[in-house]
Design an enzyme around this catalytic site. Structure first.
Site, PDB file in Angstrom:
ATOM      1  N   MET A  16      43.025  38.523  37.098  1.00 53.15           N
ATOM      2  CA  MET A  16      42.686  38.984  36.574  1.00 53.15           C
ATOM      3  C   MET A  16      42.374  38.743  35.336  1.00 53.15           C
ATOM      4  O   MET A  16      43.123  39.555  34.242  1.00 53.15           O
ATOM      5  CB  MET A  16      43.645  39.992  37.130  1.00 53.15           C
ATOM      6  CG  MET A  16      43.663  41.753  37.204  1.00 53.15           C
ATOM      7  SD  MET A  16      44.234  42.996  38.065  1.00 53.15           S
ATOM      8  CE  MET A  16      43.614  43.882  37.204  1.00 53.15           C
ATOM      9  N   LYS A 208      25.666  25.036  33.664  1.00 52.81           N
ATOM     10  CA  LYS A 208      24.407  25.683  34.087  1.00 52.81           C
ATOM     11  C   LYS A 208      23.327  24.787  34.005  1.00 52.81           C
ATOM     12  O   LYS A 208      22.820  25.451  35.374  1.00 52.81           O
ATOM     13  CB  LYS A 208      24.273  26.420  33.331  1.00 52.81           C
ATOM     14  CG  LYS A 208      26.139  27.273  33.156  1.00 52.81           C
ATOM     15  CD  LYS A 208      25.612  28.423  31.988  1.00 52.81           C
ATOM     16  CE  LYS A 208      27.434  29.408  31.227  1.00 52.81           C
ATOM     17  NZ  LYS A 208      27.279  30.392  30.255  1.00 52.81           N
TER      18      LYS A 208
END
Length: 436
Positions: A16, A208
């Site tokens: 979170m 990526k």
């Protein structure tokens, strides 16, 4: 059971931080709309956090510090992993998949090395593994490559996929400041981490690139297969010189299908700072924005542009995956599986045809240009342009080449450093985005 009476879809959120908090906020705030889109309520079953004592904008009854137990709970259908790192998330995601839970993750570092392992577990369990948020934040790139272009042949994927480095290079270009000054400012503004190594040395962009290459070329590519260079050696003088060539400098992730004269196909996956002509669409991508250009055989050139990072933009991509996974739970479908049928080999960087920009400090005397040109000619590297700046002790020679094997260009630069007439080679950059 009808669509409107389907049982709730239980979701476990792991982590979170900025993104996790935004995911939870959107799930709670847009519950009715999401239910209408999915065909069933989406209910958060638990949120795994490291510190239970920290104040959170959610019910404390949802919080747990035992993610291993949370991912196994029978009332959890989908696990959203937003912890980051590799070892712990790898174990948790594997456990979730083995227990029949679909998984949504934004973890590019993990996927760059372990997509194959996790995709196999997902296939065996007949569940989904989605990861749109792992590349370029809110920008939809993964799904178009996997689905929209599934019937086409992708030739090249090139883009700016790291917001930190793009902010730094854009600011250096606009303000004429050196790297260290702008890096410090990026840290103060929150664009750079306390340890910016993963960004500025190209590790984030390489992860990526591995994900994009794997999908685009139907082959498993890992971060270790990607040639990687960072931006820490780029100077204000480099950007000023680039401007005289009507170029700017960007950190590019490039994934390319290479076909040799015998028709053999290989993959080039590489990350490095490069000169980009101002006429190229990537040249105008500034600040922390990202953009990816896809070139396909039939679709031609497609460009995807937008927010490449940040809590809310990345959460948007996570929620897109979550809705898709939830719909599949409701309707009994599945998302696309990993496709590695091509199994193309990786081409060494030395075999890739590139262009070079070489800036060197030289002795200001007759015959220097001929000597320098001779080193290029000896390795069959054709020179496109030559320009000299300054005079006497400040003489600088700038050479831009035509395309040649990167190994030949690298050998040429090494030879130049050995010449008495070349006092130093101050900068070596590649040039991308041109037809020649």
């Amino acid at each position: 059971m009808t669509e409107h009476s389907h049982r709730p879809i239980g979701v476990a959120v792991l982590g979170m931080g900025n993104v996790g908090a935004e995911v939870v906020r959107i799930l709670l705030q847009n519950a009715d709309d999401l239910q209408a889109r999915v065909g069933a309520p989406i209910e958060i079953r638990g949120i795994a956090v490291a510190d239970l004592g920290k104040a959170r904008a959610c019910a404390t009854s949802l919080l747990t510090d035992d993610p291993a137990a949370l991912v196994k709970r029978p009332d959890v259908d989908i696990v959203v992993e937003l912890i980051g790192g590799i070892d712990v998330p790898r174990t948790l995601i594997a456990s979730a998949l083995e227990h029949g839970k679909s998984v949504v993750t934004a973890n590019k570092a993990l996927l760059a090395d372990y997509t194959g392992e996790l995709a196999t577990l997902a296939a065996d369990a007949k569940v989904d593994l989605y990861f749109e948020a792992s590349v370029a934040g809110a920008i939809p790139v993964i799904r178009p490559l996997m689905q929209s272009l599934a019937g086409d042949t992708v030739q090249r994927v090139a883009g700016i996929v790291n917001g930190t480095t793009n902010f730094i290079l854009s600011a250096m270009d606009a303000d004429g400041e050196d790297y260290d000054v702008v890096l410090a400012e990026a840290g103060r503004l929150g664009y750079a981490e306390a340890d910016p190594t993963a960004d500025v040395e190209g590790y984030d962009a390489a992860a990526k690139a591995a994900i994009l290459a794997s999908i685009a070329f139907h082959s498993r590519v890992t971060a270790g297969d990607v040639h990687r260079e960072g931006i820490s050696s780029i100077t204000a003088a480099d950007l000023a010189s680039a401007a005289t060539l009507d170029c700017t400098i960007k950190l590019l992730s490039i994934c390319e299908r290479i076909v040799d004269s015998a028709g053999r196909q290989r993959i080039s996956a590489r990350v490095y700072p490069a000169l980009v002509p101002l006429t190229h669409p990537l040249a105008s991508v500034n600040g922390a924005f990202n953009a990816v250009v896809v070139e396909a055989e039939n679709a031609g050139r497609l460009m995807f542009y937008g927010q490449g990072a940040g809590g809310a933009p990345t959460a948007s991509a996570v929620l897109g995956d979550l809705v898709m996974a939830a719909r599949n739970k409701v309707h009994g479908g599945r998302g696309p599986l990993e496709s590695t049928y091509a199994s193309l080999p990786i081409a060494p960087m030395g075999d890739v045809n590139t262009r070079y920009y070489v800036s060197m400090k030289v002795a200001d005397r007759p015959g220097v240009l001929a000597t320098v040109a001779g080193e290029f000619s000896a390795r069959n590297v054709s020179i496109a342009t030559v320009r000299q700046e300054g005079a006497e002790e400040n003489a600088r020679l700038i050479v831009v080449t035509h395309r040649a094997p990167d190994s030949a260009l690298s050998e040429t630069v090494d030879a130049l450093t050995e010449l008495d007439s070349v006092l130093s080679v101050s900068s070596v950059l590649r040039l991308e985005g041109t037809d020649d």
